[in-house]
Design an enzyme around this catalytic site. Structure first.
Site, mmCIF file in Angstrom:
data_model
loop_
_atom_site.group_PDB
_atom_site.id
_atom_site.type_symbol
_atom_site.label_atom_id
_atom_site.label_comp_id
_atom_site.label_asym_id
_atom_site.label_seq_id
_atom_site.Cartn_x
_atom_site.Cartn_y
_atom_site.Cartn_z
ATOM 1 N N HIS A 34 61.404 -58.759 -43.108
ATOM 2 C CA HIS A 34 60.768 -57.621 -44.483
ATOM 3 C C HIS A 34 60.587 -56.253 -43.672
ATOM 4 C CE1 HIS A 34 56.779 -56.655 -46.364
ATOM 5 N NE2 HIS A 34 57.580 -56.844 -47.446
ATOM 6 N N GLU A 61 65.800 -56.289 -45.175
ATOM 7 C CA GLU A 61 65.088 -55.646 -46.192
ATOM 8 C C GLU A 61 64.955 -54.186 -46.350
ATOM 9 O OE1 GLU A 61 61.337 -55.760 -47.437
ATOM 10 O OE2 GLU A 61 61.673 -56.060 -49.408
ATOM 11 N N ASP A 63 63.268 -51.269 -48.763
ATOM 12 C CA ASP A 63 62.881 -50.944 -49.929
ATOM 13 C C ASP A 63 63.361 -49.563 -50.169
ATOM 14 O OD1 ASP A 63 61.026 -53.220 -50.293
ATOM 15 O OD2 ASP A 63 59.671 -52.310 -48.975
ATOM 16 N N HIS A 76 58.867 -47.888 -47.998
ATOM 17 C CA HIS A 76 58.063 -48.829 -48.977
ATOM 18 C C HIS A 76 57.528 -48.229 -50.157
ATOM 19 C CE1 HIS A 76 54.502 -51.170 -50.433
ATOM 20 N NE2 HIS A 76 55.540 -52.240 -50.261
ATOM 21 N N GLU A 170 65.225 -53.364 -52.182
ATOM 22 C CA GLU A 170 64.409 -53.483 -53.111
ATOM 23 C C GLU A 170 64.405 -52.125 -53.963
ATOM 24 O OE1 GLU A 170 60.388 -54.656 -52.539
ATOM 25 O OE2 GLU A 170 59.740 -54.003 -54.544
HETATM 26 O O1 G3P Z 1 60.280 -57.622 -51.587
HETATM 27 C C1 G3P Z 1 59.433 -58.665 -51.073
HETATM 28 C C2 G3P Z 1 58.054 -58.269 -50.669
HETATM 29 O O2 G3P Z 1 58.651 -57.043 -49.916
HETATM 30 C C3 G3P Z 1 57.373 -57.291 -51.741
HETATM 31 O O3 G3P Z 1 56.362 -56.703 -51.161
HETATM 32 O O4 G3P Z 1 55.406 -54.612 -51.050
HETATM 33 O O5 G3P Z 1 56.138 -55.578 -49.102
HETATM 34 O O6 G3P Z 1 57.619 -54.649 -50.967
HETATM 35 P P1 G3P Z 1 56.428 -55.458 -50.612
HETATM 36 CA CA CA Z 2 60.029 -55.273 -50.518
#
Ligand code: G3P
Ligand code: CA
Length: 350
Positions: A34, A61, A63, A76, A170
């Site tokens: 994450h 991951e 964002d 993010h 994301e």
């Molecule tokens: O994408 C899964 C999780 O990361 C969603 O929350 O706010 O950390 O992007 P966030």
């Molecule tokens: Ca995320």
């Protein structure tokens, strides 16, 4: 001789990239780093992703947000005040703005007001210095990476390690970016196509908290899509009244028309007291994978029964928390601590 051929066939099957991806996705729950190994490095930096890969993560991951010149970078949120040194950069003092994004007012500096070349002069900072003081020694070291750099890192690491390391991008604030003339979907798909990853078996999951941009992506790419859901509220594009409605058996069936899985906030799957909701069973009945978020080791983020001591920054028993979710049948999980995530996953799979 027949035995030798069978053995060679098995080896070839293992070596084929598509088959390796099948194994990663199908055989055991996946561990998604994450924002990288963000418990141990400032989030969304190549160093955080690299460490996650070294720790055994299956997916990293990023964002994604847009720059003024239409490039995708890993942050993010588009407000980069808290995760870069932009506030201390006098040459950008006049870029400070107040904007309403998804109905919330923000004052700071925003990626869409910077070209990629300008963003590249900034350096990342730790988001949670009080909970993760050890990470502040990396403040000022790392650039804001582009999606292209994240893909290149995953590919280079896959070639070096012989493992398939995927990406789990994301789209952040897609309606907002479309509203200011910087739609992100076509740019994302073009990057995936350039990487050869516009395939159903590509080592990619594309995620979004919004609905309509996932439906649009369904028309643009064959890469699997994941509908994110939070415990409260609903999608910013107002395509559905609430995430709670979307998480019902009926809601999940509707999601299965455009997505391969859901990414629920973890409390929607297993409550802090260990109570398991019907979400995993309902999602699986609808043919959807379930990848909850986010597993973090600090007491601050853990249910009371799994904390160790009273200091919010100290680490409790995140592995026990993950074990509850694996027992509930999840297909993967997002964690800031991929090393412990992989250990917990492997213990469960054994
Ligand atoms: O994408 C899964 C999780 O990361 C969603 O929350 O706010 O950390 O992007 P966030
Ligand atoms: Ca995320």
């Amino acid at each position: 001789m027949a035995g030798l051929w069978r053995a060679a066939l098995v080896l070839l099957t293992i070596a084929a990239p598509a088959a390796a991806q099948e194994a990663v996705i199908a055989s055991k729950p996946i561990v998604i780093a994450h924002r990288g190994a963000s418990g141990e490095r400032p989030e969304h930096t190549l160093a955080a992703y690299q460490l996650a890969i070294e720790q055994g993560a299956d997916f990293i991951e990023p964002d994604l947000v847009m720059t003024r010149d239409g490039q995708l970078v890993a942050r993010h949120e588009n407000d980069i005040t808290g995760t870069t040194d932009v506030a201390s950069r006098t040459e950008f003092a006049d870029r400070k703005r107040t904007k309403t994004i998804d109905g919330i007012s923000h004052t700071g500096w925003f990626t869409e007001d910077f070209t990629l070349a300008e963003l590249k002069t900034l350096r990342a900072r730790e988001r949670l210095p009080q909970l993760r003081p050890g990470n502040t020694k990396f403040d000022g070291h790392y650039e804001v990476p582009t999606l292209r750099e994240v893909i290149a890192l995953a590919k280079t690491a896959s070639a070096k390690t012989g493992r398939t390391i995927g990406i789990y991008p994301e789209t952040k604030h897609p309606s907002y970016f479309a509203s200011i003339g910087l739609p992100m979907e076509a740019v994302l798909v073009a990057e995936l196509k350039a990487a050869g990853w516009d395939r159903a078996d590509a080592p990619v999951f594309i995620q979004s908290f919004e609905v309509n941009n996932l439906k649009a992506l369904k028309q643009l790419t064959r890469a699997p899509l994941i509908q994110l859901m939070a415990a409260d509220g609903g999608p910013a594009d107002k395509a559905q009244p609430s995430y709670r409605t979307m998480a019902t058996a009926e809601g999940l069936k509707a999601i299965a028309a455009y997505a391969s899985g859901v990414g629920p906030q973890k409390d929607m799957v297993v409550a802090g007291d260990g109570t398991v909701s019907p979400l995993v069973a309902d999602a699986h009945r609808a043919g959807l994978k379930v990848h909850p978020w986010t597993f973090r080791a600090e007491n601050f983020f853990l249910p009371s029964g799994l904390r160790a001591g009273a200091n919010p920054a100290d680490h409790g028993d995140m592995s026990a928390e993950i074990a509850r979710f694996l027992a509930a049948g999840v297909d993967g999980l997002f964690t800031d601590y991929p090393y412990q995530g992989v250990q917990a996953r492997d213990r469960h799979s054994r």
